[in-house]
Structure formats: structure tokens, C-alpha cells
Design a protein around this motif. Structure first.
Motif, PDB file in Angstrom:
ATOM      1  N   PRO A   1      32.667  39.509  40.687  1.00  0.00           N
ATOM      2  CA  PRO A   1      32.869  38.873  39.381  1.00  0.00           C
ATOM      3  C   PRO A   1      33.808  39.702  38.505  1.00  0.00           C
ATOM      4  N   VAL A   2      34.460  39.012  37.572  1.00  0.00           N
ATOM      5  CA  VAL A   2      35.316  39.684  36.592  1.00  0.00           C
ATOM      6  C   VAL A   2      34.552  39.732  35.277  1.00  0.00           C
ATOM      7  N   ARG A   3      34.166  40.921  34.875  1.00  0.00           N
ATOM      8  CA  ARG A   3      33.342  41.086  33.680  1.00  0.00           C
ATOM      9  C   ARG A   3      34.212  41.099  32.423  1.00  0.00           C
ATOM     10  N   HIS A   4      33.531  41.209  31.279  1.00  0.00           N
ATOM     11  CA  HIS A   4      34.219  41.237  30.000  1.00  0.00           C
ATOM     12  C   HIS A   4      35.204  42.405  29.943  1.00  0.00           C
ATOM     13  N   ASN A   5      36.409  42.101  29.557  1.00  0.00           N
ATOM     14  CA  ASN A   5      37.480  43.086  29.362  1.00  0.00           C
ATOM     15  C   ASN A   5      38.080  43.598  30.677  1.00  0.00           C
ATOM     16  N   GLU A   6      37.553  43.148  31.828  1.00  0.00           N
ATOM     17  CA  GLU A   6      38.097  43.635  33.089  1.00  0.00           C
ATOM     18  C   GLU A   6      39.458  43.006  33.409  1.00  0.00           C
ATOM     19  N   ASP A   7      39.783  41.897  32.776  1.00  0.00           N
ATOM     20  CA  ASP A   7      41.124  41.356  32.972  1.00  0.00           C
ATOM     21  C   ASP A   7      42.180  42.334  32.462  1.00  0.00           C
ATOM     22  N   ASN A  24      49.038  36.205  38.886  1.00  0.00           N
ATOM     23  CA  ASN A  24      48.801  37.173  37.809  1.00  0.00           C
ATOM     24  C   ASN A  24      47.666  36.702  36.899  1.00  0.00           C
ATOM     25  N   ASP A  25      46.748  35.937  37.497  1.00  0.00           N
ATOM     26  CA  ASP A  25      45.556  35.510  36.772  1.00  0.00           C
ATOM     27  C   ASP A  25      44.536  36.646  36.849  1.00  0.00           C
ATOM     28  N   TRP A  26      44.514  37.490  35.845  1.00  0.00           N
ATOM     29  CA  TRP A  26      43.691  38.699  35.885  1.00  0.00           C
ATOM     30  C   TRP A  26      42.202  38.404  35.712  1.00  0.00           C
ATOM     31  N   LEU A  27      41.862  37.168  35.432  1.00  0.00           N
ATOM     32  CA  LEU A  27      40.453  36.764  35.367  1.00  0.00           C
ATOM     33  C   LEU A  27      39.957  36.229  36.709  1.00  0.00           C
ATOM     34  N   SER A  28      40.847  36.159  37.688  1.00  0.00           N
ATOM     35  CA  SER A  28      40.493  35.625  39.001  1.00  0.00           C
ATOM     36  C   SER A  28      39.750  36.676  39.830  1.00  0.00           C
ATOM     37  N   SER A  29      38.638  36.277  40.419  1.00  0.00           N
ATOM     38  CA  SER A  29      37.891  37.189  41.298  1.00  0.00           C
ATOM     39  C   SER A  29      38.675  37.484  42.573  1.00  0.00           C
ATOM     40  N   ASN A  30      39.525  36.538  43.008  1.00  0.00           N
ATOM     41  CA  ASN A  30      40.351  36.772  44.192  1.00  0.00           C
ATOM     42  C   ASN A  30      41.364  37.891  43.938  1.00  0.00           C
ATOM     43  N   VAL A  31      41.977  37.866  42.768  1.00  0.00           N
ATOM     44  CA  VAL A  31      42.946  38.897  42.417  1.00  0.00           C
ATOM     45  C   VAL A  31      42.250  40.255  42.318  1.00  0.00           C
ATOM     46  N   LYS A  32      41.080  40.277  41.723  1.00  0.00           N
ATOM     47  CA  LYS A  32      40.354  41.542  41.594  1.00  0.00           C
ATOM     48  C   LYS A  32      39.993  42.104  42.968  1.00  0.00           C
ATOM     49  N   THR A  33      39.554  41.229  43.884  1.00  0.00           N
ATOM     50  CA  THR A  33      39.224  41.678  45.242  1.00  0.00           C
ATOM     51  C   THR A  33      40.448  42.248  45.931  1.00  0.00           C
ATOM     52  N   HIS A  34      41.594  41.603  45.720  1.00  0.00           N
ATOM     53  CA  HIS A  34      42.862  42.098  46.274  1.00  0.00           C
ATOM     54  C   HIS A  34      43.145  43.513  45.777  1.00  0.00           C
ATOM     55  N   LEU A  35      42.930  43.756  44.505  1.00  0.00           N
ATOM     56  CA  LEU A  35      43.156  45.083  43.932  1.00  0.00           C
ATOM     57  C   LEU A  35      42.147  46.098  44.466  1.00  0.00           C
TER      58      LEU A  35
END
Length: 338
Positions: A1-7, A24-35
Motif C-alpha cells: 500500500p501507499v501510505r499518507h505522504n509516501e507519494d 509517474n503515478d506516485w500513488l500507485s502500489s505498482n510503482v512503489k513495488t517497482h521502486l
């Protein structure tokens, strides 16, 4: 999950990593997993403890997904993709980019450190790049130019001194290197128990000592069998027995991989791929769960019913670890039907 302010974290964290996500959707859980996976492979420090927890969850599922992807590739005869998936499995287990020699992991070439200013709405990241002097540092030169398989071979051959001097007394690194398996690969005719010749692909094709002879199936016999109702499923496979044997003492009797940066203990596994060298057609893929005690045995089968007498064939045998980078072994299996 993308928590508050994690974008906000994600938007700046990506600047420390080598690959930009497609979105570049920084609220996306897929993008976060990629990072998260990039950070794991780069050994980058996470922005906060929540990212470490999320990475553990992602890693826990990653290998199962890759195993499923490998099964799909085998069914569809995707040889190159199959090999790439196994390499990615190795990299995730060892926390190292699979396209970079694992020898570089012994060099503190880049250490990403993160500093967060919590007084601002957006976190501030500072990347600290610690680079060795490539022109003068002998440690950098050694590990930059020596393949990891050669390092493992020299370490287990007793030539420890020239490598250990670079560890600055770090016994953990020395123990880790001792646990990396050094192993041999042998192949036998399962029926006759005769040894099968394996050679490097660099060996000249006109070297008769590198060729094996396999008895062809008579076409008349196949036709006769086809006419008999009870023999419609008759097997014309040529069966090979593959033996993997661990050679170094510290790796024997170990069933778990030496993977200190992985999320949990992982069983060692081996993947054996047999394919036709020129066409790239996948002939067989077998998994060996672990090498118990010091050796493991597996059977490889080749359908020789349509192979012509007098014709020569070249198959490639590729033995890959599913845990360790850069210790794979590849051989030519050359044979003539007689």
C-alpha cells in the motif's frame, strides 16, 4: 500500500535508483513495488521503516510468481526468457542486479544513504556516493576484473590469501564466500552407465573426441510398433542421468542458500536446461530442489524417434542455481546417431 505522504517519498526516491518506472503515478502500489525491488537490487537504504516491511512482503511473493512465469515460458518454448527469469531469481535472492558481475558486490562502489528533513512537506533525500579510486585501488581492480566463479574456485583451491587480504579481517564475508557451492556436472547413459562426453562450446567441431555416439531407432521398428494397438504409446526416449556433486566442504550438507540479504531462509535449488544449440528449441527443463549431503541425481530424456542415422546434433546443457549469481555451468553435448 501507499501510505499518507509516501507519494512524495516515491517521487524523490526514484531519483536515487537506476530505472524510471513507466508510470509517474506516485500513488500507485505498482510503482512503489517497482521502486522497492530496485532498491533491494541496488542495496539502497530505504526512506523509512515502513518501506522495509513492504519490501519483505514483496520479496516473499516474488519467487513464487517467477516460478509460475518460468513454467509458462517452458510450455511456450521461450528459452531466452526462461534463462532471464532464472537470472532474476538469482539476483533477487542475492540482492544484486543480475546483469552486473557479483564480484562487484565486494566493492563499496556505491552506497546510497538517505537523509530526511521531517520539517518540510516533501522529504529531502541526500545521496552519498562513496567511490573507490579505480586507478589506484587494488581491491577495485581485482574484483572488477575477476569473474565470481573464478573467485569461488580460487577460494576453495586453497589460494585464500590473495582474496582474504581484501576483506580487512571481515570474517562474515569470508564465511559467506566459503558457503558458495563449487560443484561438478557429470552425465551418464542411464541404460549402459557409460559416461557421456561434455565439452565447452569453444572446442572445435572437428575434434572427434568431443562427440558421443547414440544408437538410432530403426524406422521399420517404429512402423511395426505403430501398427500394434498395444504399442501406440511406446517410448523412444534416450535417457541421460545427470549428477551434480558439491566439491567444497562448507557447502556440503547445506540445504539453505547463503543469502543474508533475503527476507527469510531459502532452500537452494538448481535448474537444468537442455536445448538445441542452433535453433534454441527447449528440449528439457528439470528442477532439483536441493543437493542432499553432497550430490543430486536427475534424469533427462531426449526423443530420438525422428533422429536420422548418420546425422550429428549439438545440444547445450545449462546448469543454473536458482539462488546464486555467476556460478552457472554450460556445456556442449554433441552426438551422432549410428
Amino acid at each position: 500500500p501507499v501510505r499518507h505522504n509516501e507519494d512524495n517519498y516515491n517521487e524523490i526516491f526514484v531519483k536515487l535508483l537506476p530505472i524510471n518506472p513507466a508510470s509517474n503515478d506516485w500513488l500507485s502500489s505498482n510503482v512503489k513495488t517497482h521502486l522497492l525491488f530496485q532498491a533491494h537490487l541496488s542495496n539502497a537504504k530505504m526512506p523509512c521503516s515502513d518501506y522495509i516491511t513492504d519490501l519483505k512482503s514483496a520479496l516473499d511473493n516474488a519467487l513464487r510468481l517467477l516460478q509460475a512465469m518460468l513454467d509458462i515460458c517452458v510450455v511456450n518454448n521461450y528459452l531466452k526468457t526462461s534463462i532471464s527469469i532464472v537470472r532474476l531469481m538469482q539476483g533477487i535472492t542475492m540482492a544484486h542486479w543480475p546483469n552486473i558481475s557479483f564480484s562487484h558486490s565486494f566493492i563499496s562502489q556505491k552506497i546510497n544513504q538517505t537523509m530526511i528533513n521531517s520539517n518540510k512537506d516533501k522529504p529531502t533525500f541526500v545521496q552519498i556516493d562513496e567511490s573507490l579510486d579505480q586507478r589506484k585501488d587494488s581491491k577495485f581492480k581485482f574484483f572488477n576484473s575477476t569473474p565470481f566463479a573464478k573467485i569461488v574456485e580460487d577460494w576453495n583451491s586453497g589460494d585464500i590469501g590473495k582474496i582474504y587480504r581484501f576483506f580487512n579481517g571481515d570474517q562474515k564475508t569470508a564465511d559467506f564466500l566459503s558457503k558458495i557451492p563449487q560443484y561438478s556436472v557429470t552425465l551418464y547413459d542411464k541404460k549402459t552407465r557409460e559416461s557421456i562426453k561434455l565439452c565447452s562450446y569453444q572446442e572445435p567441431l572437428n575434434d572427434e573426441s568431443t562427440w558421443n555416439k547414440i544408437k538410432a531407432v530403426d524406422q521399420e521398428q517404429i512402423d511395426d510398433d505403430d501398427e500394434e494397438e498395444n504399442d501406440t504409446n511406446k517410448n523412444y526416449d534416450y535417457n541421460l542421468q545427470l549428477t551434480l556433486k558439491k566439491l567444497n566442504k562448507e557447502s556440503k550438507n547445506r540445504i539453505h542458500a547463503a543469502a543474508p540479504k533475503f527476507v527469510k531462509p531459502k532452500l537452494e535449488g538448481w535448474i537444468v536446461i537442455l536445448y538445441e544449440r542452433n535453433s534454441g528449441d527447449l528440449i528439457s527443463l528439470k528442477r532439483i530442489n536441493s543437493i542432499r549431503k553432497d550430490r543430486a541425481i536427475e534424469t533427462l530424456s531426449i526423443d530420438i524417434s525422428e533422429m536420422e542415422r548418420g546425422k550429428r546434433y549439438i545440444y547445450t546443457l545449462l546448469v543454473m542455481s536458482d539462488s546464486y549469481l555467476d556460478i552457472d555451468q554450460m556445456y556442449d553435448f554433441r552426438f551422432e546417431m549410428v
